[in-house]
Design an enzyme around this catalytic site. Structure first.
Site, mmCIF file in Angstrom:
data_model
loop_
_atom_site.group_PDB
_atom_site.id
_atom_site.type_symbol
_atom_site.label_atom_id
_atom_site.label_comp_id
_atom_site.label_asym_id
_atom_site.label_seq_id
_atom_site.Cartn_x
_atom_site.Cartn_y
_atom_site.Cartn_z
ATOM 1 N N THR A 1 2.377 -4.954 -8.483
ATOM 2 C CA THR A 1 1.361 -4.043 -8.977
ATOM 3 C C THR A 1 2.103 -2.814 -9.510
ATOM 4 O O THR A 1 3.249 -2.558 -9.154
ATOM 5 C CB THR A 1 0.360 -3.696 -7.868
ATOM 6 O OG1 THR A 1 1.061 -3.308 -6.697
ATOM 7 C CG2 THR A 1 -0.551 -4.887 -7.565
ATOM 8 N N ASP B 1 -0.991 -1.402 4.643
ATOM 9 C CA ASP B 1 -1.011 -0.313 5.624
ATOM 10 C C ASP B 1 -2.176 -0.583 6.568
ATOM 11 O O ASP B 1 -3.332 -0.374 6.199
ATOM 12 C CB ASP B 1 -1.186 1.027 4.921
ATOM 13 C CG ASP B 1 -1.110 2.205 5.868
ATOM 14 O OD1 ASP B 1 -1.197 2.001 7.105
ATOM 15 O OD2 ASP B 1 -0.973 3.339 5.381
ATOM 16 N N ARG C 1 -6.934 -14.192 0.664
ATOM 17 C CA ARG C 1 -7.646 -15.470 0.684
ATOM 18 C C ARG C 1 -7.042 -16.452 -0.310
ATOM 19 O O ARG C 1 -6.822 -17.619 0.003
ATOM 20 C CB ARG C 1 -9.132 -15.249 0.367
ATOM 21 C CG ARG C 1 -9.935 -16.521 0.371
ATOM 22 C CD ARG C 1 -11.404 -16.254 -0.031
ATOM 23 N NE ARG C 1 -12.080 -17.488 -0.268
ATOM 24 C CZ ARG C 1 -11.991 -18.233 -1.355
ATOM 25 N NH1 ARG C 1 -11.234 -17.840 -2.357
ATOM 26 N NH2 ARG C 1 -12.647 -19.356 -1.468
ATOM 27 N N THR D 1 2.245 0.629 -9.401
ATOM 28 C CA THR D 1 2.909 1.693 -8.649
ATOM 29 C C THR D 1 4.011 1.133 -7.765
ATOM 30 O O THR D 1 5.102 1.696 -7.683
ATOM 31 C CB THR D 1 1.875 2.481 -7.813
ATOM 32 O OG1 THR D 1 0.780 2.831 -8.648
ATOM 33 C CG2 THR D 1 2.488 3.737 -7.235
ATOM 34 N N THR D 2 3.739 0.005 -7.125
ATOM 35 C CA THR D 2 4.762 -0.639 -6.293
ATOM 36 C C THR D 2 5.972 -0.989 -7.152
ATOM 37 O O THR D 2 7.114 -0.742 -6.753
ATOM 38 C CB THR D 2 4.192 -1.904 -5.621
ATOM 39 O OG1 THR D 2 3.097 -1.535 -4.780
ATOM 40 C CG2 THR D 2 5.245 -2.607 -4.793
ATOM 41 N N SER E 1 -2.336 -1.419 -11.414
ATOM 42 C CA SER E 1 -2.300 -1.009 -10.013
ATOM 43 C C SER E 1 -3.390 -1.760 -9.257
ATOM 44 O O SER E 1 -4.355 -2.254 -9.855
ATOM 45 C CB SER E 1 -2.481 0.505 -9.874
ATOM 46 O OG SER E 1 -3.802 0.863 -10.189
ATOM 47 N N GLY E 2 -3.224 -1.861 -7.944
ATOM 48 C CA GLY E 2 -4.179 -2.607 -7.131
ATOM 49 C C GLY E 2 -5.624 -2.202 -7.334
ATOM 50 O O GLY E 2 -6.477 -3.054 -7.626
ATOM 51 N N ASP F 1 -10.707 -6.379 -2.824
ATOM 52 C CA ASP F 1 -9.683 -7.003 -3.663
ATOM 53 C C ASP F 1 -8.502 -7.478 -2.822
ATOM 54 O O ASP F 1 -7.933 -8.547 -3.078
ATOM 55 C CB ASP F 1 -9.187 -6.024 -4.724
ATOM 56 C CG ASP F 1 -10.273 -5.587 -5.679
ATOM 57 O OD1 ASP F 1 -11.212 -6.365 -5.916
ATOM 58 O OD2 ASP F 1 -10.185 -4.451 -6.181
ATOM 59 N N HIS G 1 0.847 -1.187 0.000
ATOM 60 C CA HIS G 1 0.000 0.000 0.000
ATOM 61 C C HIS G 1 0.885 1.239 0.000
ATOM 62 O O HIS G 1 2.082 1.166 0.311
ATOM 63 C CB HIS G 1 -0.922 -0.007 1.219
ATOM 64 C CG HIS G 1 -2.022 -1.013 1.108
ATOM 65 N ND1 HIS G 1 -2.578 -1.623 2.195
ATOM 66 C CD2 HIS G 1 -2.672 -1.520 0.019
ATOM 67 C CE1 HIS G 1 -3.525 -2.452 1.803
ATOM 68 N NE2 HIS G 1 -3.593 -2.408 0.481
ATOM 69 N N ASP H 1 -4.365 -6.467 -7.936
ATOM 70 C CA ASP H 1 -4.438 -7.489 -6.884
ATOM 71 C C ASP H 1 -5.122 -8.740 -7.428
ATOM 72 O O ASP H 1 -4.701 -9.868 -7.147
ATOM 73 C CB ASP H 1 -5.218 -6.970 -5.667
ATOM 74 C CG ASP H 1 -4.557 -5.780 -4.993
ATOM 75 O OD1 ASP H 1 -3.313 -5.711 -4.998
ATOM 76 O OD2 ASP H 1 -5.290 -4.929 -4.462
ATOM 77 N N LYS I 1 5.094 1.443 0.573
ATOM 78 C CA LYS I 1 5.947 1.220 -0.593
ATOM 79 C C LYS I 1 7.431 1.486 -0.288
ATOM 80 O O LYS I 1 8.289 0.700 -0.692
ATOM 81 C CB LYS I 1 5.482 2.043 -1.786
ATOM 82 C CG LYS I 1 4.168 1.517 -2.381
ATOM 83 C CD LYS I 1 3.716 2.358 -3.540
ATOM 84 C CE LYS I 1 2.314 2.084 -4.018
ATOM 85 N NZ LYS I 1 1.737 0.786 -3.863
ATOM 86 N N HIS J 1 -10.132 -0.341 -2.212
ATOM 87 C CA HIS J 1 -10.243 -1.651 -2.860
ATOM 88 C C HIS J 1 -10.013 -2.788 -1.853
ATOM 89 O O HIS J 1 -9.456 -3.825 -2.171
ATOM 90 C CB HIS J 1 -9.286 -1.737 -4.050
ATOM 91 C CG HIS J 1 -7.836 -1.646 -3.686
ATOM 92 N ND1 HIS J 1 -7.277 -0.524 -3.157
ATOM 93 C CD2 HIS J 1 -6.852 -2.563 -3.761
ATOM 94 C CE1 HIS J 1 -5.993 -0.746 -2.923
ATOM 95 N NE2 HIS J 1 -5.709 -1.972 -3.281
#
Length: 127
Positions: free
Chosen positions: A36, A83, A99, A38-39, A57-58, A93, A10, A63, A14, A90
């Site tokens: 993802t 975070d 899960r 941005t990461t 991106s997530g 997601d 998040h 995700d 990052k 999201h």
């Protein structure tokens, strides 16, 4: 055999993930990483020599893309620095990604301390 690791964080986490990757760059180098968008950009700036593939991106489905890759057997471990103090638009997601990592029983770390344990435990030595 090289592994494929999913790296996700998040926004406020990052920098911590980029620092973790930089500290373990030599161990990560033989492996592939999927992040993802941005990461992945943040990690690339800190560790430009590592092979990093990005997905969306997530919030735009990244995700879910990584979750699909876990289900398809393409991801061998997940390093995800969420975070815990900030709400996520999201969140559904994010929960689905967690899960699916549990359903497919892949190694997963959710903080620098647990990610360090994956390295210390020899996960990356398989490469």
């Amino acid at each position: 055999m090289p592994l494929t690791l999913a790296l996700v964080a998040h926004d406020r986490m990052k920098p911590a993930l980029a620092d973790w990757v930089a500290r373990h760059a030599a161990d990560l180098a033989p492996h592939s990483m999927v992040c993802t968008a941005t990461t992945g950009g943040v990690i690339r700036r800190h560790s430009p020599d590592l092979a990093i593939r990005t997905v969306k991106s997530g919030p735009l489905g990244g995700d879910q893309q990584i979750g699909g890759m876990i289900a398809d057997g393409e991801i061998h471990a997940l390093v995800f620095f969420p975070d815990p103090l900030a709400p996520q638009a999201h969140d559904v997601d994010v929960k689905a990604l967690l899960r699916i990592a549990l359903v497919y029983d892949i190694p997963a770390a959710f903080s620098p301390a647990t990610a360090d344990l994956l390295v210390a435990g020899g996960l990356l030595a398989r490469g």
